[in-house]
Scaffold this active site. Structure first.
Site, mmCIF file in Angstrom:
data_model
loop_
_atom_site.group_PDB
_atom_site.id
_atom_site.type_symbol
_atom_site.label_atom_id
_atom_site.label_comp_id
_atom_site.label_asym_id
_atom_site.label_seq_id
_atom_site.Cartn_x
_atom_site.Cartn_y
_atom_site.Cartn_z
ATOM 1 N N LYS A 30 0.900 -1.334 0.070
ATOM 2 C CA LYS A 30 0.095 -0.043 -0.058
ATOM 3 C C LYS A 30 0.842 1.103 0.022
ATOM 4 C CE LYS A 30 -4.050 -1.955 2.404
ATOM 5 N NZ LYS A 30 -4.912 -1.559 1.268
ATOM 6 N N GLY A 59 -10.877 -12.246 -4.894
ATOM 7 C CA GLY A 59 -10.440 -13.814 -5.017
ATOM 8 C C GLY A 59 -11.380 -14.485 -5.844
ATOM 9 N N THR A 107 -11.297 -6.112 -12.703
ATOM 10 C CA THR A 107 -12.145 -5.022 -11.787
ATOM 11 C C THR A 107 -11.487 -5.061 -10.395
ATOM 12 O OG1 THR A 107 -13.369 -6.833 -11.130
ATOM 13 C CG2 THR A 107 -14.242 -5.641 -12.827
ATOM 14 N N ASN A 108 -12.115 -4.186 -9.720
ATOM 15 C CA ASN A 108 -11.923 -3.859 -7.981
ATOM 16 C C ASN A 108 -12.574 -4.955 -7.300
ATOM 17 O OD1 ASN A 108 -11.307 -3.056 -5.657
ATOM 18 N ND2 ASN A 108 -11.173 -0.902 -6.501
ATOM 19 N N THR A 109 -12.897 -4.754 -6.073
ATOM 20 C CA THR A 109 -13.582 -6.029 -5.341
ATOM 21 C C THR A 109 -15.112 -5.771 -5.383
ATOM 22 O OG1 THR A 109 -13.426 -4.320 -3.511
ATOM 23 C CG2 THR A 109 -11.703 -6.197 -3.542
ATOM 24 N N GLY A 156 -9.720 0.592 3.819
ATOM 25 C CA GLY A 156 -10.125 2.010 4.352
ATOM 26 C C GLY A 156 -8.905 2.931 3.783
ATOM 27 N N PHE A 157 -8.068 2.596 2.869
ATOM 28 C CA PHE A 157 -7.090 3.254 2.043
ATOM 29 C C PHE A 157 -6.153 3.725 3.146
ATOM 30 C CE2 PHE A 157 -9.644 4.814 -1.626
ATOM 31 C CZ PHE A 157 -9.741 3.754 -2.173
ATOM 32 N N ASN A 190 -12.271 -7.384 2.528
ATOM 33 C CA ASN A 190 -11.587 -6.232 3.219
ATOM 34 C C ASN A 190 -12.184 -5.047 3.250
ATOM 35 O OD1 ASN A 190 -10.152 -3.604 2.145
ATOM 36 N ND2 ASN A 190 -10.384 -5.429 0.207
ATOM 37 N N ASN A 229 -14.914 0.907 0.166
ATOM 38 C CA ASN A 229 -14.504 1.027 1.607
ATOM 39 C C ASN A 229 -14.308 2.438 2.125
ATOM 40 O OD1 ASN A 229 -14.587 -1.679 2.326
ATOM 41 N ND2 ASN A 229 -12.693 -1.891 1.206
ATOM 42 N N THR A 230 -14.475 3.447 0.965
ATOM 43 C CA THR A 230 -14.445 4.713 1.313
ATOM 44 C C THR A 230 -15.915 5.426 1.144
ATOM 45 O OG1 THR A 230 -12.182 5.147 0.813
ATOM 46 C CG2 THR A 230 -13.486 6.949 0.889
ATOM 47 N N TYR A 273 -3.700 -10.803 -6.667
ATOM 48 C CA TYR A 273 -3.481 -10.306 -5.213
ATOM 49 C C TYR A 273 -3.712 -11.304 -4.291
ATOM 50 C CZ TYR A 273 -3.692 -7.882 -0.902
ATOM 51 O OH TYR A 273 -3.554 -7.326 0.307
ATOM 52 N N THR A 274 -5.304 -11.532 -4.260
ATOM 53 C CA THR A 274 -5.729 -12.535 -3.168
ATOM 54 C C THR A 274 -5.034 -14.034 -3.167
ATOM 55 O OG1 THR A 274 -7.885 -11.356 -3.377
ATOM 56 C CG2 THR A 274 -7.755 -13.442 -2.397
ATOM 57 N N LYS A 297 -9.797 2.552 -12.640
ATOM 58 C CA LYS A 297 -10.087 1.127 -12.083
ATOM 59 C C LYS A 297 -11.459 0.901 -11.733
ATOM 60 C CE LYS A 297 -8.506 -2.423 -9.142
ATOM 61 N NZ LYS A 297 -7.382 -2.969 -7.944
ATOM 62 N N SER A 310 -13.328 1.264 -5.033
ATOM 63 C CA SER A 310 -13.466 0.613 -3.613
ATOM 64 C C SER A 310 -14.678 0.988 -2.870
ATOM 65 C CB SER A 310 -12.046 1.328 -2.775
ATOM 66 O OG SER A 310 -12.241 0.684 -1.487
ATOM 67 N N THR A 340 -3.902 1.516 -2.492
ATOM 68 C CA THR A 340 -4.232 2.866 -2.929
ATOM 69 C C THR A 340 -3.633 4.012 -1.857
ATOM 70 O OG1 THR A 340 -6.041 2.009 -3.863
ATOM 71 C CG2 THR A 340 -5.819 4.351 -3.317
#
Length: 359
Positions: A71, A282, A256-258, A119-120, A116, A191-192, A332-333, A228, A189, A91
C-alpha cells in the site's frame, strides 16, 4: 509436491489475516535486504518470451501484482524479485490516514477469497513519493535491460468531501506522478464512503481530465493514466465508462476492483454475514471480472490497454484473460494462499501454455 499450502495452514490460517499479511510481507522484504532475493530472482525472473509492450513501456511479464498488497511502496524491489512483471502500489491518498477500525481483513478459505474494509490506510502521497523514486532508481540499476514496472494507484482521502475530491486526487497526482510508470485513478473501492459515486461519468470526466493534466505537468512527460472500475457496475455503466475513456483518450482501464456481492459463496452464510461490510476479492470474482473484461474489449477494441484483475489463480486464468482482450493481468488474493513463488509459477506456466499452443 508444493509445501506452501501446508505451511499456510499451520502458520497463517488461524492467525488474524492482517497480522499474517504483515508478517509475510516482512519476510519478503527481509529476503531482499539480506541479498537472498537477488539470488532468488535468477530463478524467478520471467522468461524473455513473456515481455509485453503496453502503455509505451516494456513489461518483463504480462502478469503483475495488483494494488492493495504494497500500500505504501515499502516492498517494490522485494516483490519484483519474486517474478512480478509490475507492482502496482497503493491505494495512496492525498493525506495520510489510518484506515478503518480493526479487524478489517478476513479470509474465506473455503472460497479462496478475502473480505477487506481496510479503508485506504497509508502514509499519504508526500511520504510515499520518495520511496517510489528510490525504488525506481534501484530497479533501473538491477535490471538495466528491462526492469519491472511501477504502477501507482491513487484514491480519495476519507475526510475529504466528495465535492473536493478532485483537488485531493491532484495532491497525489502531483506528488507521485514523477516516479510512476503509470497512474491509476481508483473510484471503485467500496470502503471509502461515497467513493463509488465518482464512477458516474459526468463526475468522472472532469476528475480524470484534471488528474491527467496534473500528472503530465508534474512529471514533465506523459504519464499513462488508467481508471479502475468495480465489478458491480451494470453493463450499461461499463459501456458508459468505456466511451468516456475513449473520449478522454485515457491509456487504459483496470477491470475489476472488489465486489460488494456475496453471491455464490460456499462459506457458511452466517459466518460471512458476521464479518460485515467490505469488498470481496478472490476466486468468486473470476467469472464477473472476465465478463466485464470481454464487454470492455468489445467496446474499446485495441484503442485502450485493458488490465484484468479478479479471481486470477492459475496460468490458465491469466491466459484466458489475455485471450479475452487483456494486455496485462494482475493478481493479489491468490498470492496470500499460494505463497511467494506464485508469480514465478504463473510465468513458467504461461511459457508452457504458449509452447503447447504453438505445436
Amino acid at each position: 509436491m508444493r509445501v506452501y499450502p501446508t505451511f499456510f495452514k499451520l502458520a497463517f490460517s488461524w492467525m488474524d489475516a492482517e497480522k499474517a499479511h504483515k508478517i509475510g510481507f516482512q519476510g519478503i522484504r527481509a529476503a531482499h535486504r539480506s541479498g537472498a532475493g537477488r539470488i532468488l530472482s535468477r530463478i524467478t525472473a520471467p522468461d524473455a518470451s513473456l515481455r509485453t509492450e503496453a502503455l509505451g513501456l516494456t513489461f518483463p511479464s504480462p502478469f503483475g501484482l495488483a494494488a492493495g498488497f504494497d500500500k505504501e511502496g515499502h516492498g517494490i524491489e522485494a516483490l519484483s524479485e519474486l517474478g512480478f512483471g509490475h507492482v502496482e502500489v497503493g491505494t495512496i491518498t492525498g493525506q495520510a490516514q489510518p484506515g478503518n477500525e480493526k479487524p478489517r481483513l478476513f479470509r474465506l478459505i473455503e472460497d479462496k477469497a478475502v473480505i477487506n474494509r481496510m479503508g485506504f490506510n497509508n502514509d499519504g502521497a508526500a511520504a510515499v513519493a520518495p520511496r517510489l523514486k528510490s525504488a525506481r532508481a534501484a530497479l533501473q540499476r538491477q535490471y538495466p535491460d528491462v526492469r519491472p514496472v511501477i504502477g501507482v494507484n491513487i484514491g480519495k482521502t476519507k475526510l475529504v468531501e466528495l465535492d473536493d475530491a478532485t483537488e485531493d486526487y491532484l495532491v497525489s497526482a502531483r506528488s507521485l506522478a514523477p516516479a510512476a510508470d503509470y497512474l491509476v485513478v481508483n473510484v471503485s473501492s467500496p470502503n471509502t464512503p461515497g467513493l463509488r459515486l465518482l464512477q458516474n461519468v459526468e463526475t468522472l470526466r472532469p476528475l480524470l481530465r484534471a488528474v491527467g493534466d496534473a500528472a503530465d505537468e508534474a512529471a514533465g512527460r506523459h504519464v499513462p493514466l488508467l481508471v479502475k472500475i468495480a465489478p458491480d457496475l451494470s453493463d450499461d455503466d461499463v459501456d458508459d465508462v468505456a466511451r468516456l475513456a475513449l473520449d478522454l483518450k485515457l491509456d487504459g482501464i483496470i477491470a475489476t476492483n472488489t465486489t460488494i456481492s456475496r453471491d455464490g459463496l460456499v462459506s457458511d452464510a452466517a459466518k460471512v454475514e458476521s464479518l460485515g461490510a467490505g469488498g470481496l476479492s478472490g476466486a468468486p470474482l473470476k467469472q464477473r471480472s472476465l465478463d466485464v473484461l470481454r464487454r470492455l474489449k468489445n467496446a474499446v477494441g485495441d484503442q485502450l490497454v485493458l488490465i484484468a484483475v479478479g479471481g486470477v489463480e492459475t496460468p490458465q486464468d491469466v491466459q484466458d484473460r489475455l485471450d479475452a482482450g487483456a494486455t496485462l493481468v494482475q493478481g493479489y488474493t491468490a498470492f496470500l494462499y499460494e505463497g511467494p513463488f506464485w508469480a514465478s509459477r504463473i510465468n513458467k506456466g504461461l511459457v508452457k501454455l504458449r509452447q503447447r499452443a504453438a505445436r
